[in-house]
Write an enzyme that holds these catalytic residues in place. Structure first.
Site, mmCIF file in Angstrom:
data_model
loop_
_atom_site.group_PDB
_atom_site.id
_atom_site.type_symbol
_atom_site.label_atom_id
_atom_site.label_comp_id
_atom_site.label_asym_id
_atom_site.label_seq_id
_atom_site.Cartn_x
_atom_site.Cartn_y
_atom_site.Cartn_z
ATOM 1 N N GLY A 248 17.946 41.154 3.782
ATOM 2 C CA GLY A 248 18.277 40.088 2.827
ATOM 3 C C GLY A 248 19.122 40.575 1.659
ATOM 4 O O GLY A 248 19.826 39.789 1.027
ATOM 5 N N GLU B 83 16.618 44.297 10.486
ATOM 6 C CA GLU B 83 15.564 43.374 10.951
ATOM 7 C C GLU B 83 15.127 43.664 12.371
ATOM 8 O O GLU B 83 13.958 43.459 12.733
ATOM 9 C CB GLU B 83 16.051 41.917 10.862
ATOM 10 C CG GLU B 83 16.234 41.387 9.451
ATOM 11 C CD GLU B 83 17.601 41.672 8.855
ATOM 12 O OE1 GLU B 83 18.370 42.474 9.432
ATOM 13 O OE2 GLU B 83 17.896 41.089 7.797
ATOM 14 N N GLU C 37 22.569 40.527 2.945
ATOM 15 C CA GLU C 37 22.934 39.102 3.030
ATOM 16 C C GLU C 37 23.221 38.515 1.647
ATOM 17 O O GLU C 37 24.120 37.689 1.486
ATOM 18 C CB GLU C 37 21.812 38.326 3.736
ATOM 19 C CG GLU C 37 21.705 38.703 5.213
ATOM 20 C CD GLU C 37 20.437 38.175 5.872
ATOM 21 O OE1 GLU C 37 19.323 38.531 5.415
ATOM 22 O OE2 GLU C 37 20.556 37.382 6.824
ATOM 23 N N ALA D 73 14.260 41.103 2.343
ATOM 24 C CA ALA D 73 13.198 40.147 2.052
ATOM 25 C C ALA D 73 11.906 40.946 1.935
ATOM 26 O O ALA D 73 11.796 42.056 2.482
ATOM 27 C CB ALA D 73 13.088 39.136 3.183
HETATM 28 N N1 COA Z 1 9.670 44.508 1.464
HETATM 29 C C1 COA Z 1 8.554 44.865 0.805
HETATM 30 N N2 COA Z 1 8.402 46.051 0.215
HETATM 31 C C2 COA Z 1 9.413 46.930 0.291
HETATM 32 C C3 COA Z 1 10.606 46.625 0.956
HETATM 33 C C4 COA Z 1 10.718 45.354 1.563
HETATM 34 N N3 COA Z 1 11.835 44.958 2.205
HETATM 35 N N4 COA Z 1 11.437 47.704 0.876
HETATM 36 C C5 COA Z 1 10.772 48.628 0.157
HETATM 37 N N5 COA Z 1 9.553 48.178 -0.194
HETATM 38 C C6 COA Z 1 8.509 48.862 -0.961
HETATM 39 C C7 COA Z 1 7.789 49.909 -0.135
HETATM 40 O O1 COA Z 1 6.777 49.318 0.661
HETATM 41 C C8 COA Z 1 7.233 50.795 -1.217
HETATM 42 O O2 COA Z 1 6.119 50.159 -1.805
HETATM 43 P P1 COA Z 1 4.789 51.033 -2.208
HETATM 44 O O3 COA Z 1 5.296 52.033 -3.212
HETATM 45 O O4 COA Z 1 3.863 50.010 -2.785
HETATM 46 O O5 COA Z 1 4.330 51.672 -0.942
HETATM 47 C C9 COA Z 1 8.354 50.783 -2.278
HETATM 48 O O6 COA Z 1 9.116 49.600 -2.021
HETATM 49 C C10 COA Z 1 9.267 51.967 -2.194
HETATM 50 O O7 COA Z 1 9.800 52.057 -0.875
HETATM 51 P P2 COA Z 1 9.734 53.395 0.025
HETATM 52 O O8 COA Z 1 9.848 52.972 1.449
HETATM 53 O O9 COA Z 1 8.570 54.207 -0.357
HETATM 54 O O10 COA Z 1 11.081 54.124 -0.470
HETATM 55 P P3 COA Z 1 12.001 55.134 0.354
HETATM 56 O O11 COA Z 1 12.972 55.677 -0.638
HETATM 57 O O12 COA Z 1 11.170 56.065 1.158
HETATM 58 O O13 COA Z 1 12.788 54.185 1.417
HETATM 59 C C11 COA Z 1 14.042 52.206 2.117
HETATM 60 C C12 COA Z 1 13.684 53.189 0.958
HETATM 61 C C13 COA Z 1 14.847 51.082 1.515
HETATM 62 C C14 COA Z 1 14.856 52.957 3.180
HETATM 63 C C15 COA Z 1 12.726 51.676 2.767
HETATM 64 O O14 COA Z 1 11.911 51.169 1.721
HETATM 65 C C16 COA Z 1 12.934 50.573 3.770
HETATM 66 O O15 COA Z 1 13.285 50.848 4.900
HETATM 67 N N6 COA Z 1 12.658 49.296 3.379
HETATM 68 C C17 COA Z 1 12.665 48.178 4.262
HETATM 69 C C18 COA Z 1 14.076 47.752 4.602
HETATM 70 C C19 COA Z 1 14.056 46.582 5.578
HETATM 71 O O16 COA Z 1 13.593 46.675 6.695
HETATM 72 N N7 COA Z 1 14.610 45.448 5.112
HETATM 73 C C20 COA Z 1 14.715 44.276 5.899
HETATM 74 C C21 COA Z 1 13.597 43.360 5.626
HETATM 75 S S1 COA Z 1 13.718 41.894 6.618
#
Ligand code: COA
Length: 259
Positions: free
Chosen positions: A111, A134, A114, A65
């Site tokens: 999400g 989460e 999910e 999400a």
């Molecule tokens: N919600 C909002 N933005 C998200 C996102 C999310 N769930 N997942 C990634 N993004 C955004 C990042 O903020 C970043 O945005 P920016 O370029 O404007 O700063 C962009 O997507 C790229 O992500 P980044 O974290 O820089 O890539 P990465 O390759 O270093 O890491 C992940 C990839 C997927 C491991 C990492 O983005 C992550 O942990 N995301 C969140 C996962 C999460 O907690 N999901 C559950 C949500 S309830």
């Protein structure tokens, strides 16, 4: 037509691609609403026989999400977000009478995991990663993850994955039964498409009964056995059953009509 999705209909297969690659295809309000509309199309358009859900780019299926929308939410807002997702998207996928397959092309987190789990089954690229992180945000899964992950991988592994927030790779996801197939990324859509093309050659009515009954088993419905008997009986009244059995006896391929 959509702001956050790409859609394509080819050979009866409707491919819905979440298209926010710069945000790892995170599910914001627009994606949920548009996915709801795309699923309405799947339900109502007779030219659509089955669907694939995937993510744009090579890094992410859906990384969860959209966390940037969380800060404005309180208790009501949080449960409203989860309920809306269930109504518009997650339960609608699960209960779709046409097969819906997730083609998981990278991070499938929160999400995103999910969303993949709401699909009838999953095919993964070898770079796919799954998890419910989460807990790292002081949250829990809200789009059905506590229920569907437990049903798919069992209680012990579901507990560990959700309590640690750890990610697993595609090979482990396959060992756990979370995904059915792991293929090189370049072959992902072709693999999902080949399975759906095979399913599309079967009776659409029989396929829709199977979806409903397997869902009722997975959801521990006490009526599953009785419903199976009823739907088995109802199948005998279908043109598809007459065609399928005649074709077998006449040693030819059946041509099912979904009637
Ligand atoms: N919600 C909002 N933005 C998200 C996102 C999310 N769930 N997942 C990634 N993004 C955004 C990042 O903020 C970043 O945005 P920016 O370029 O404007 O700063 C962009 O997507 C790229 O992500 P980044 O974290 O820089 O890539 P990465 O390759 O270093 O890491 C992940 C990839 C997927 C491991 C990492 O983005 C992550 O942990 N995301 C969140 C996962 C999460 O907690 N999901 C559950 C949500 S309830």
């Amino acid at each position: 037509m959509y702001k956050t999705l790409l859609t394509q209909l080819e050979n009866g297969i409707f491919t819905i691609t979440v298209n926010r690659p710069d945000k790892m295809n995170a599910l914001n309000k627009d994606v949920i609403e548009e996915m709801g509309q795309a699923l309405e199309e799947v339900y109502s358009n007779e030219a659509i026989k089955s669907a694939i859900i995937t993510g744009a780019g090579e890094k992410a299926f859906v990384a969860g999400a959209d966390i940037s929308e969380f800060s404005a939410l309180g208790k009501e807002g949080g449960s409203g977000l989860a309920q809306k997702g269930a109504d518009l998207v997650f339960n609608k996928i699960e209960n779709c009478p046409k097969p819906v397959v997730a083609a998981v092309n990278g991070f499938s987190l929160g999400g995103g995991c999910e969303l993949a789990m709401a699909c009838h089954f999953r095919v993964a690229a070898d770079n796919a990663k799954f998890g419910q992180p989460e807990v790292n945000l002081g949250l829990i899964p809200g789009y059905g993850g506590t229920q569907r992950l437990t049903r798919l991988v069992g209680k012990g592994k579901a507990m560990e994955l959700m309590m640690t927030g750890d990610m697993i790779d595609a090979a482990e996801a396959k060992t756990l039964g979370l995904v059915n197939h792991v293929v090189p990324q370049a072959e992902l859509l072709a693999k999902a498409g080949a399975i759906l093309t095979k399913i599309q050659s079967k009776s659409p009515l029989a396929v829709s009964h199977i979806i409903a009954l397997v869902n009722s088993a997975a959801n521990c419905s006490p009526d599953g056995f009785r419903d199976e008997i009823e739907r088995f009986g109802a199948s005998f009244e279908s043109e598809d059953m007459k065609e399928g059995t005649s074709a077998f006896l006449e040693k030819r391929k059946p041509a099912f009509k979904g009637k």
